[in-house]
Design a protein around this motif. Structure first.
Motif, PDB file in Angstrom:
ATOM      1  N   ARG A   6     -10.282  22.837 -14.776  1.00  0.00           N
ATOM      2  CA  ARG A   6      -9.812  22.284 -13.512  1.00  0.00           C
ATOM      3  C   ARG A   6     -10.643  22.771 -12.332  1.00  0.00           C
ATOM      4  O   ARG A   6     -10.992  22.012 -11.442  1.00  0.00           O
ATOM      5  CB  ARG A   6      -8.358  22.677 -13.262  1.00  0.00           C
ATOM      6  CG  ARG A   6      -7.388  21.668 -13.770  1.00  0.00           C
ATOM      7  CD  ARG A   6      -5.970  22.177 -13.692  1.00  0.00           C
ATOM      8  NE  ARG A   6      -5.148  21.323 -14.527  1.00  0.00           N
ATOM      9  CZ  ARG A   6      -4.411  20.325 -14.057  1.00  0.00           C
ATOM     10  NH1 ARG A   6      -4.359  20.096 -12.773  1.00  0.00           N
ATOM     11  NH2 ARG A   6      -3.738  19.554 -14.869  1.00  0.00           N
ATOM     12  N   VAL A   7     -10.939  24.081 -12.342  1.00  0.00           N
ATOM     13  CA  VAL A   7     -11.735  24.624 -11.242  1.00  0.00           C
ATOM     14  C   VAL A   7     -13.135  24.031 -11.277  1.00  0.00           C
ATOM     15  O   VAL A   7     -13.680  23.634 -10.251  1.00  0.00           O
ATOM     16  CB  VAL A   7     -11.796  26.166 -11.312  1.00  0.00           C
ATOM     17  CG1 VAL A   7     -12.673  26.714 -10.197  1.00  0.00           C
ATOM     18  CG2 VAL A   7     -10.401  26.754 -11.210  1.00  0.00           C
ATOM     19  N   VAL A   9      -8.888   9.932 -19.056  1.00  0.00           N
ATOM     20  CA  VAL A   9      -8.620  10.529 -20.363  1.00  0.00           C
ATOM     21  C   VAL A   9      -9.912  10.844 -21.098  1.00  0.00           C
ATOM     22  O   VAL A   9     -10.111  11.953 -21.587  1.00  0.00           O
ATOM     23  CB  VAL A   9      -7.720   9.591 -21.210  1.00  0.00           C
ATOM     24  CG1 VAL A   9      -7.699  10.015 -22.666  1.00  0.00           C
ATOM     25  CG2 VAL A   9      -6.320   9.562 -20.639  1.00  0.00           C
ATOM     26  N   SER A  10     -10.821   9.865 -21.163  1.00  0.00           N
ATOM     27  CA  SER A  10     -12.030  10.125 -21.945  1.00  0.00           C
ATOM     28  C   SER A  10     -12.893  11.189 -21.263  1.00  0.00           C
ATOM     29  O   SER A  10     -13.531  11.998 -21.918  1.00  0.00           O
ATOM     30  CB  SER A  10     -12.811   8.848 -22.206  1.00  0.00           C
ATOM     31  OG  SER A  10     -13.098   8.203 -21.012  1.00  0.00           O
ATOM     32  N   GLN A  11     -12.854  11.210 -19.928  1.00  0.00           N
ATOM     33  CA  GLN A  11     -13.614  12.260 -19.227  1.00  0.00           C
ATOM     34  C   GLN A  11     -13.071  13.646 -19.538  1.00  0.00           C
ATOM     35  O   GLN A  11     -13.814  14.563 -19.866  1.00  0.00           O
ATOM     36  CB  GLN A  11     -13.549  12.028 -17.723  1.00  0.00           C
ATOM     37  CG  GLN A  11     -14.706  11.183 -17.224  1.00  0.00           C
ATOM     38  CD  GLN A  11     -14.509  10.835 -15.768  1.00  0.00           C
ATOM     39  OE1 GLN A  11     -13.768  11.511 -15.050  1.00  0.00           O
ATOM     40  NE2 GLN A  11     -15.164   9.785 -15.331  1.00  0.00           N
ATOM     41  N   ASN A  12     -11.744  13.765 -19.463  1.00  0.00           N
ATOM     42  CA  ASN A  12     -11.143  15.061 -19.756  1.00  0.00           C
ATOM     43  C   ASN A  12     -11.366  15.472 -21.197  1.00  0.00           C
ATOM     44  O   ASN A  12     -11.569  16.641 -21.504  1.00  0.00           O
ATOM     45  CB  ASN A  12      -9.641  15.052 -19.461  1.00  0.00           C
ATOM     46  CG  ASN A  12      -9.373  15.094 -17.980  1.00  0.00           C
ATOM     47  OD1 ASN A  12     -10.276  15.351 -17.198  1.00  0.00           O
ATOM     48  ND2 ASN A  12      -8.142  14.827 -17.593  1.00  0.00           N
ATOM     49  N   LYS A  42     -18.735  27.525  -9.968  1.00  0.00           N
ATOM     50  CA  LYS A  42     -18.961  27.453 -11.409  1.00  0.00           C
ATOM     51  C   LYS A  42     -18.159  28.581 -12.051  1.00  0.00           C
ATOM     52  O   LYS A  42     -18.182  29.723 -11.608  1.00  0.00           O
ATOM     53  CB  LYS A  42     -20.455  27.620 -11.694  1.00  0.00           C
ATOM     54  CG  LYS A  42     -20.801  27.603 -13.156  1.00  0.00           C
ATOM     55  CD  LYS A  42     -21.177  26.198 -13.640  1.00  0.00           C
ATOM     56  CE  LYS A  42     -21.543  26.215 -15.125  1.00  0.00           C
ATOM     57  NZ  LYS A  42     -20.448  25.848 -16.022  1.00  0.00           N
ATOM     58  N   ILE A  43     -17.415  28.221 -13.071  1.00  0.00           N
ATOM     59  CA  ILE A  43     -16.595  29.239 -13.707  1.00  0.00           C
ATOM     60  C   ILE A  43     -16.704  29.113 -15.224  1.00  0.00           C
ATOM     61  O   ILE A  43     -16.746  28.015 -15.767  1.00  0.00           O
ATOM     62  CB  ILE A  43     -15.133  29.149 -13.196  1.00  0.00           C
ATOM     63  CG1 ILE A  43     -14.195  30.033 -13.992  1.00  0.00           C
ATOM     64  CG2 ILE A  43     -14.617  27.762 -13.163  1.00  0.00           C
ATOM     65  CD1 ILE A  43     -12.851  30.206 -13.297  1.00  0.00           C
ATOM     66  N   GLU A  44     -16.833  30.251 -15.875  1.00  0.00           N
ATOM     67  CA  GLU A  44     -17.055  30.246 -17.314  1.00  0.00           C
ATOM     68  C   GLU A  44     -15.987  31.060 -18.007  1.00  0.00           C
ATOM     69  O   GLU A  44     -15.613  32.129 -17.531  1.00  0.00           O
ATOM     70  CB  GLU A  44     -18.424  30.881 -17.591  1.00  0.00           C
ATOM     71  CG  GLU A  44     -19.334  30.037 -18.433  1.00  0.00           C
ATOM     72  CD  GLU A  44     -20.675  30.711 -18.654  1.00  0.00           C
ATOM     73  OE1 GLU A  44     -20.849  31.330 -19.701  1.00  0.00           O
ATOM     74  OE2 GLU A  44     -21.533  30.635 -17.744  1.00  0.00           O
ATOM     75  N   PHE A  45     -15.510  30.551 -19.109  1.00  0.00           N
ATOM     76  CA  PHE A  45     -14.498  31.262 -19.889  1.00  0.00           C
ATOM     77  C   PHE A  45     -15.138  31.733 -21.181  1.00  0.00           C
ATOM     78  O   PHE A  45     -15.602  30.918 -21.980  1.00  0.00           O
ATOM     79  CB  PHE A  45     -13.327  30.316 -20.162  1.00  0.00           C
ATOM     80  CG  PHE A  45     -12.253  30.907 -21.028  1.00  0.00           C
ATOM     81  CD1 PHE A  45     -11.830  32.222 -20.863  1.00  0.00           C
ATOM     82  CD2 PHE A  45     -11.643  30.139 -22.014  1.00  0.00           C
ATOM     83  CE1 PHE A  45     -10.822  32.763 -21.664  1.00  0.00           C
ATOM     84  CE2 PHE A  45     -10.633  30.666 -22.807  1.00  0.00           C
ATOM     85  CZ  PHE A  45     -10.227  31.972 -22.632  1.00  0.00           C
TER      86      PHE A  45
END
Lengths: 209, 329
Positions: B211-212, A130-133, B219-222
């Motif tokens: 997620r990716v 959780v804290s990582q996300n 490496k992916i940038e939004f």
């Protein structure tokens, strides 16, 4: 004194499982359970639990909303979110609405016990994932004033500033002139500029040419 | 020719009664003959087409080009399916004879419309079904397996001292079950991103990108310059799916190392642009799975009344743009 626990979750099986697990511990006592906003709020007012284990997505209610209402009614009960969601959006909103901790339903037994004890003592508890996300979710949005251009956009910008035509840019970069045009429009929009002259000026001040 | 027809009212009737537009033009493109339907489909002012030049009537890039080739003689015939012309969708066929050419026009707007409605309902049904399965997994099976895991853990804890061997085995079952649980979560997420339904397109794209990045494959940038005002949910879902497919292509087929996903909003349009630095592809020579992916993207763009543009060349990465009008939605 035992920690009095209330379980807010719309899965009877999950509630039963948690109940069995927690009641096996001498320091805990599950004193109630519910799955609608109405039941949860009135039960909490009546039973005065120390800690609520709060699901987020329940069939007839939303744990984020229920937590907000608990806080609005000045309830001091500690809210520990126990959710399937591990995305930063949910975590942020849940903490914003006043939760004291956030763990996942896949959390192991020991971690759940630690989490309940920690929030009961008034501290915050987030499980590792959780804290990582949450941190990743906080890191990613770029600061508003920083404009991010992609390498291809920079190429297009340079070539516009050097007075190449759409077709010439297209040929040089192996893209269609329509895409060049889209890049040009996106550049204007992202940089807040009105026309090609603005792009040229920007390219020069940013030392792209 | 008009003279010939005036003498032959039978022939005139046949042409007039044809269920499609008929135009005959001479070697230099001057129209000799038309029927009522042709005038309806092609003429902007509903004036007769006779004596005007066919190229002036079709001022659409691809048609001008083809007609020039017919007149110059480098082409004997052409068929254009689904030409968007004057808010109509036309099918145009042209055949060259010795001194003149004949062009027939069919208005398929109504059929296109029906087709789009059908496609839309297929997409919607599919999405509904996905959502049902995702919810079932996320809210049903997910918590159930968590419960099972908790019970196993309780037992393992209780017998730790009396039967350490079984306790250890139980713990490894717990670990395996945790993997199952996390796998289920990711399946449910790709079936239906709850973040999209709960928090909208930009949050969902950010989650997808995170997620990716977490998977460390690329490496992916939004880059988002869209405030995130709520769009129609089916539009959000279509844009999300398109993005999902493009990222998937970039990772799986193009082996990209860097991907940019952009949402740019102008006054009237919203543009989704996905760029990658991968192998690129030849649009005329696609692998089957890539082809299916792209035709899904095409279909979803059409349903949104949007425009799709794909640029790629072997070794040059790719840029895919989907542009939709914000006012229609």
């Amino acid at each position: 004194m035992n920690i009095k626990i209330y379980i807010a979750d719309d899965h009877a099986m999950f509630r039963d499982g948690i109940k069995a697990m927690l009641n096996a511990e001498s320091q805990f006592e599950v004193i109630g359970e519910g799955d609608t906003e109405e039941a949860i709020l009135s039960d909490c007012a009546r039973l005065q639990p120390d800690v609520i284990l709060m699901d987020i997505s329940m069939k007839d209610s939303d744990g984020i909303e229920v937590t907000r209402k608990l806080r609005a009614s000045n309830s001091e009960v500690k809210v520990l979110a126990v959710s399937m969601h591990n995305e930063s959006e949910y975590i942020k909103r849940m903490l914003d609405s006043g939760a004291n901790g956030y763990i996942l339903k896949s959390t192991g037994r020991n971690e759940m016990i630690t989490a309940i004890k920690t929030v009961n003592e008034g501290a915050t508890f987030l499980s590792n994932e959780v804290s990582q996300n949450l941190l990743k979710g906080l890191n990613t949005p770029q600061p508003k004033n920083e404009i991010r251009l992609t390498p291809r956009e920079i190429e297009v910008l340079k070539m516009i500033a050097e007075e190449y035509s759409n077709q010439e840019i297209a040929d040089a970069l192996f893209i269609s002139s329509r895409t060049v045009d889209t890049h040009r429009r996106n550049l204007l929009e992202k940089l807040g500029l009105k026309n090609t002259a603005g792009l040229v000026k920007y390219a020069i001040t940013q030392k792209y040419i | 020719m008009e003279q010939l027809l005036s003498q032959n009212s039978f022939l005139r009737d046949v042409i007039d009664e044809a269920p499609y537009g008929v135009v005959v033009f001479d070697a230099s493109g001057v129209i000799l003959l038309e029927n009522e339907l042709a005038r309806q489909f092609i003429s902007h002012d509903n004036q007769s087409l006779v004596k005007r030049n066919i190229k002036e009537m079709f001022q659409v890039f691809e048609m001008e080009e083809l007609l020039t080739q017919i007149i110059e003689g480098s082409k004997e015939s052409f068929d254009v399916m689904e030409l968007v012309f004057d808010e109509k969708v036309l099918t145009v066929r042209c055949r060259k004879r010795q001194d003149w050419s004949i062009l027939t026009v069919q208005d398929i707007t109504k059929w296109k419309h029906i087709e789009m409605t059908a496609v839309q309902s297929i997409i919607e049904t599919q999405e509904k079904e996905r959502q049902r399965i995702a919810t079932e997994i996320h809210d049903g099976i997910g918590p159930q397996i968590s419960t099972t895991i908790h019970q196993l853990e309780t037992i393992a804890e209780n017998i730790k001292e009396s039967d350490p061997e079984t306790a250890t085995r139980l713990e490894s079952i717990v670990e395996q079950s945790n993997e199952v649980s996390s796998e289920l979560r990711s399946i449910s997420h790709s079936l239906m991103p709850r973040v999209l339904l709960d928090f909208g397109l930009t949050a969902a794209l950010q989650t997808l990108v995170n997620r990716v990045n977490n998977s460390n494959r690329c490496k992916i940038e939004f880059i988002n310059s869209f405030s995130g005002e709520a769009l129609d949910q089916s539009i959000e879902l279509n844009l999300y799916r398109i993005c999902q497919e493009l990222i998937n292509n970039a990772l799986k087929h193009a082996k990209a190392t860097y991907i940019f996903v952009q949402l740019v909003k102008t006054e009237e349009h919203l543009t989704l642009m996905v760029e990658d630095d991968g192998k690129g592809f030849d649009l005329n020579n696609l692998k089957l799975s890539e082809g299916i992916g792209l035709s899904n993207i095409e279909m979803r763009t059409k349903v949104m009344n949007g425009e799709l543009n794909i640029d790629s060349a072997p070794g040059r990465g790719s840029v895919v743009t989907v542009e939709i009008s914000l006012h229609e939605h």
